[in-house]
Write a protein that holds these residues in place. Structure first.
Motif, mmCIF file in Angstrom:
data_model
loop_
_atom_site.group_PDB
_atom_site.id
_atom_site.type_symbol
_atom_site.label_atom_id
_atom_site.label_comp_id
_atom_site.label_asym_id
_atom_site.label_seq_id
_atom_site.Cartn_x
_atom_site.Cartn_y
_atom_site.Cartn_z
ATOM 1 N N UNK A 156 -2.108 -3.833 6.343
ATOM 2 C CA UNK A 156 -2.772 -3.329 7.550
ATOM 3 C C UNK A 156 -3.684 -2.144 7.203
ATOM 4 N N UNK A 157 -3.199 -1.265 6.332
ATOM 5 C CA UNK A 157 -3.948 -0.059 5.983
ATOM 6 C C UNK A 157 -5.226 -0.372 5.210
ATOM 7 N N UNK A 158 -5.196 -1.457 4.418
ATOM 8 C CA UNK A 158 -6.337 -1.789 3.565
ATOM 9 C C UNK A 158 -7.085 -3.029 4.073
ATOM 10 N N UNK A 159 -6.952 -3.304 5.363
ATOM 11 C CA UNK A 159 -7.507 -4.543 5.927
ATOM 12 C C UNK A 159 -9.009 -4.685 5.702
ATOM 13 N N UNK A 160 -9.736 -3.575 5.627
ATOM 14 C CA UNK A 160 -11.192 -3.648 5.522
ATOM 15 C C UNK A 160 -11.705 -3.347 4.115
ATOM 16 N N UNK A 161 -10.810 -3.260 3.153
ATOM 17 C CA UNK A 161 -11.228 -2.973 1.777
ATOM 18 C C UNK A 161 -11.717 -4.243 1.087
ATOM 19 N N UNK A 162 -12.737 -4.117 0.245
ATOM 20 C CA UNK A 162 -13.257 -5.282 -0.477
ATOM 21 C C UNK A 162 -12.718 -5.336 -1.902
ATOM 22 N N UNK A 163 -12.159 -4.238 -2.395
ATOM 23 C CA UNK A 163 -11.673 -4.161 -3.771
ATOM 24 C C UNK A 163 -10.223 -4.626 -3.876
ATOM 25 N N UNK A 164 -9.824 -4.880 -5.126
ATOM 26 C CA UNK A 164 -8.407 -5.089 -5.409
ATOM 27 C C UNK A 164 -7.722 -3.724 -5.371
ATOM 28 N N UNK A 165 -6.645 -3.622 -4.608
ATOM 29 C CA UNK A 165 -5.931 -2.359 -4.466
ATOM 30 C C UNK A 165 -4.450 -2.533 -4.786
ATOM 31 N N UNK A 166 -3.883 -1.504 -5.363
ATOM 32 C CA UNK A 166 -2.442 -1.434 -5.579
ATOM 33 C C UNK A 166 -1.908 -0.192 -4.875
ATOM 34 N N UNK A 167 -0.798 -0.336 -4.205
ATOM 35 C CA UNK A 167 -0.043 0.819 -3.730
ATOM 36 C C UNK A 167 1.220 0.877 -4.578
ATOM 37 N N UNK A 168 1.397 1.987 -5.263
ATOM 38 C CA UNK A 168 2.544 2.166 -6.153
ATOM 39 C C UNK A 168 3.427 3.255 -5.568
ATOM 40 N N UNK A 169 4.603 2.867 -5.114
ATOM 41 C CA UNK A 169 5.553 3.819 -4.552
ATOM 42 C C UNK A 169 6.609 4.142 -5.603
ATOM 43 N N UNK A 170 6.653 5.407 -6.002
ATOM 44 C CA UNK A 170 7.618 5.819 -7.024
ATOM 45 C C UNK A 170 8.698 6.656 -6.364
ATOM 46 N N UNK A 171 9.722 5.979 -5.878
ATOM 47 C CA UNK A 171 10.906 6.651 -5.363
ATOM 48 C C UNK A 171 11.979 6.597 -6.434
ATOM 49 N N UNK A 172 13.250 6.455 -6.021
ATOM 50 C CA UNK A 172 14.303 6.267 -7.018
ATOM 51 C C UNK A 172 14.013 5.026 -7.845
ATOM 52 N N UNK A 173 13.586 3.976 -7.154
ATOM 53 C CA UNK A 173 13.095 2.740 -7.772
ATOM 54 C C UNK A 173 11.593 2.673 -7.511
ATOM 55 N N UNK A 174 10.849 2.131 -8.450
ATOM 56 C CA UNK A 174 9.393 2.002 -8.280
ATOM 57 C C UNK A 174 9.061 0.607 -7.765
ATOM 58 N N UNK A 175 8.137 0.530 -6.819
ATOM 59 C CA UNK A 175 7.663 -0.781 -6.375
ATOM 60 C C UNK A 175 6.153 -0.762 -6.202
ATOM 61 N N UNK A 176 5.562 -1.939 -6.316
ATOM 62 C CA UNK A 176 4.110 -2.052 -6.184
ATOM 63 C C UNK A 176 3.762 -3.076 -5.113
#
Length: 392
Positions: A156-176
Motif C-alpha cells: 500500500x505504501x509503495x503503490x505508486x512507485x515504479x522501481x523495485x523496492x525492498x523493505x527490510x525490517x531488522x527486529x529480533x528476527x530480520x524480514x524482507x
C-alpha cells in the motif's frame, strides 16, 4: 463504526517494549496517516518472563497464561497513555489492531501453530475499545506460515512507485518485503531471512552481565572484533538460511543455545581437522563481529537472490546499529549489484513505528473485508481477511 482512528499495537521478538501507532485511514490520497505514536519499554523482569517462554520449559502453561493477562493490562496502560497524550478517549478509536507478543511460532511442525499472547478479550474489556487480533491463525489454517504479515501493508505504501523496492525490517528476527518494479511479472514476496538483533543482543548480554545495556549500542563492541571467516561460512550453512521461501522463523529457533551449539561444533571441527584449536580459538568479541556480518550477509543474500538492483529501505531496531548498516551496504553493493540504501525516514515514515502501523491497517482491513494475507508470501492455499474481533 464510531470513532475516527485505529491504534496498531506491536510487541516484537526483541521483547523490549510496546509500540503503538495512532493511524487515520480517511486521507484523500488513500495513504494511511500516522497521527501519533507511543512507546513503552518493558522492565528487565518482564522481558525475562517473555523470553523464557521462547523455549519449552518448566510450568510453561501457567507462566504463559498468567503473562497473557499481565501483558493485556500493560497494553491497556500504554493505550490509555497514548490517548491521554493526544487528548483523546476510547470513543475516538474505531478499533485496536493487536499483534500481541509471539512466544512460540512453529509453522513447520506436524500440526503447525503460532502463539501470540496479550489477551485480546482482556484488552478490549479494560480499554472499552474493540480489538481485532490473532491475525496469524487463519493464514496458518490455510496452510500458510502465518508470517510475515506486513508485506501487503508495504505494498500500500509503495503503490505508486515504479522501481523495485525492498523493505527490510531488522527486529529480533530480520524480514524482507520485495516489491517488484512496475510492469514486472514478478510477485510481491516477503519472508524472514534469519536473525536480526536476536543473536547480537543475546551474545552481548551474555558477555556484559554487569552492564546496564542489553544490546551492543551502534555495534561498537562488534566493530572492535575480527570476523572469523570459517565460522561465518558455517553459520551461513544453517538449514533455515539455505531454505527457500515461503519461510518464517523466530526466537525459538535463533537463540543463545543455537549459537552455543554452533560454537561447540566449530571448535570440535577445528580440533578434528588440526589436532589443536589454538589457531581457531574464538574470543567473545570476534564472535560478535562474525554474528554482525552473518546477520548482514543473510539479509543481503536473500535480497540479491531476487534482483540485482533496486531501492532498499531499512526499518526496525537494527537501523540504529551503524556497524550493521555499514555491513549491509558493503555486502549489497558489489561489482554485480547496485542498491540504493536508505532508512524509511527518507520517505517521511518513522521506521520504528512501521510495524505497529501495519497492525492498525490489518484491523482496518478486517473491518472493510479486505484481503489481508498474501499467499505468495506465506504459502497459504487462498487469500482471506485475517483476524478475529473482541468486543468490550
Amino acid at each position: 463504526m464510531q470513532g475516527k482512528y485505529y491504534i496498531g499495537l506491536m510487541s516484537g521478538t526483541s521483547a523490549d517494549g510496546i509500540d503503538l501507532a495512532l493511524v487515520d485511514f480517511t486521507s484523500k490520497n488513500e495513504k494511511p496517516r500516522l497521527v501519533a505514536s507511543f512507546y513503552q519499554s518493558y522492565s528487565s523482569v518482564l522481558a525475562e518472563k517473555i523470553t523464557s517462554l521462547y523455549q519449552p520449559g518448566n510450568n510453561e502453561i501457567d507462566r504463559a497464561f498468567h503473562l497473557d493477562v499481565e501483558l493485556a493490562h500493560l497494553f491497556a496502560q500504554a493505550i490509555n497513555a497514548l490517548l491521554s497524550q493526544e487528548n483523546l478517549n476510547s470513543a475516538d478509536i474505531i478499533a485496536i489492531g493487536s499483534h500481541g507478543q509471539t512466544i512460540r511460532h512453529r509453522p513447520s511442525a506436524d500440526n503447525p501453530f503460532t502463539l501470540q499472547i496479550g489477551c485480546c478479550q482482556t484488552l478490549a474489556t479494560v480499554t472499552g475499545i474493540r480489538v481485532v487480533g490473532q491475525f496469524r491463525r487463519k493464514d496458518m489454517a490455510l496452510g500458510g506460515q502465518g508470517a510475515p504479515l506486513v508485506p501487503i501493508f508495504h505494498q500500500q505504501l509503495f503503490a505508486h512507485s515504479v522501481d523495485a523496492n525492498f523493505v527490510v525490517n531488522i527486529g529480533g528476527i530480520a524480514n524482507i518485503t520485495f516489491l517488484p518494479e512496475q510492469g514486472s511479472s514478478k510477485s510481491v514476496l516477503g519472508f524472514d531471512t534469519g536473525p536480526g538483533n536476536a543473536l547480537l543482543d543475546d551474545w552481548f548480554t551474555k558477555n556484559h552481565s554487569s552492564s546496564n545495556e542489553k544490546f551492543d549500542k551502534s555495534g561498537a563492541w562488534a566493530a572492535t572484533g575480527k570476523v572469523n571467516q570459517a565460522l561465518l561460512i558455517q553459520l551461513m550453512q544453517d538449514d533455515y538460511i539455505k531454505a527457500a521461501a515461503p519461510k518464517s522463523t523466530g526466537r525459538e529457533y535463533f537463540h543463545l543455545d543455537w549459537l552455543e551449539q554452533q560454537l561447540t561444533f566449530f571448535t570440535e571441527n577445528s580440533y578434528s581437522q588440526h589436532g589443536a584449536i589454538t589457531d581457531e580459538e574464538l574470543n567473545a568479541v570476534d564472535v560478535q563481529a562474525t554474528l554482525l556480518v552473518f546477520t548482514a550477509q543473510s539479509i543481503c543474500d536473500a535480497i540479491k537472490s531476487l534482483t540485482t538492483q533496486g531501492k532498499v529501505y531499512l526499518c526496525g531496531g537494527g537501523v540504529h546499529n551503524s556497524a550493521l548498516v555499514e555491513a549491509l551496504k558493503t555486502s549489497l553493493n558489489t561489482s554485480n549489484s547496485a542498491f540504493e540504501i536508505n532508512s524509511m525516514q527518507a520517505l517521511n515514515i518513522d521506521g520504528d513505528i512501521l510495524e505497529a502501523m501495519a497492525f492498525a491497517w490489518l484491523a482496518y482491513a478486517f473491518d472493510h473485508s479486505l484481503v489481508s494475507n498474501m499467499p505468495a508470501v506465506t504459502g497459504a492455499s487462498a487469500s482471506c481477511t485475517l483476524g478475529s474481533t473482541y468486543l468490550p
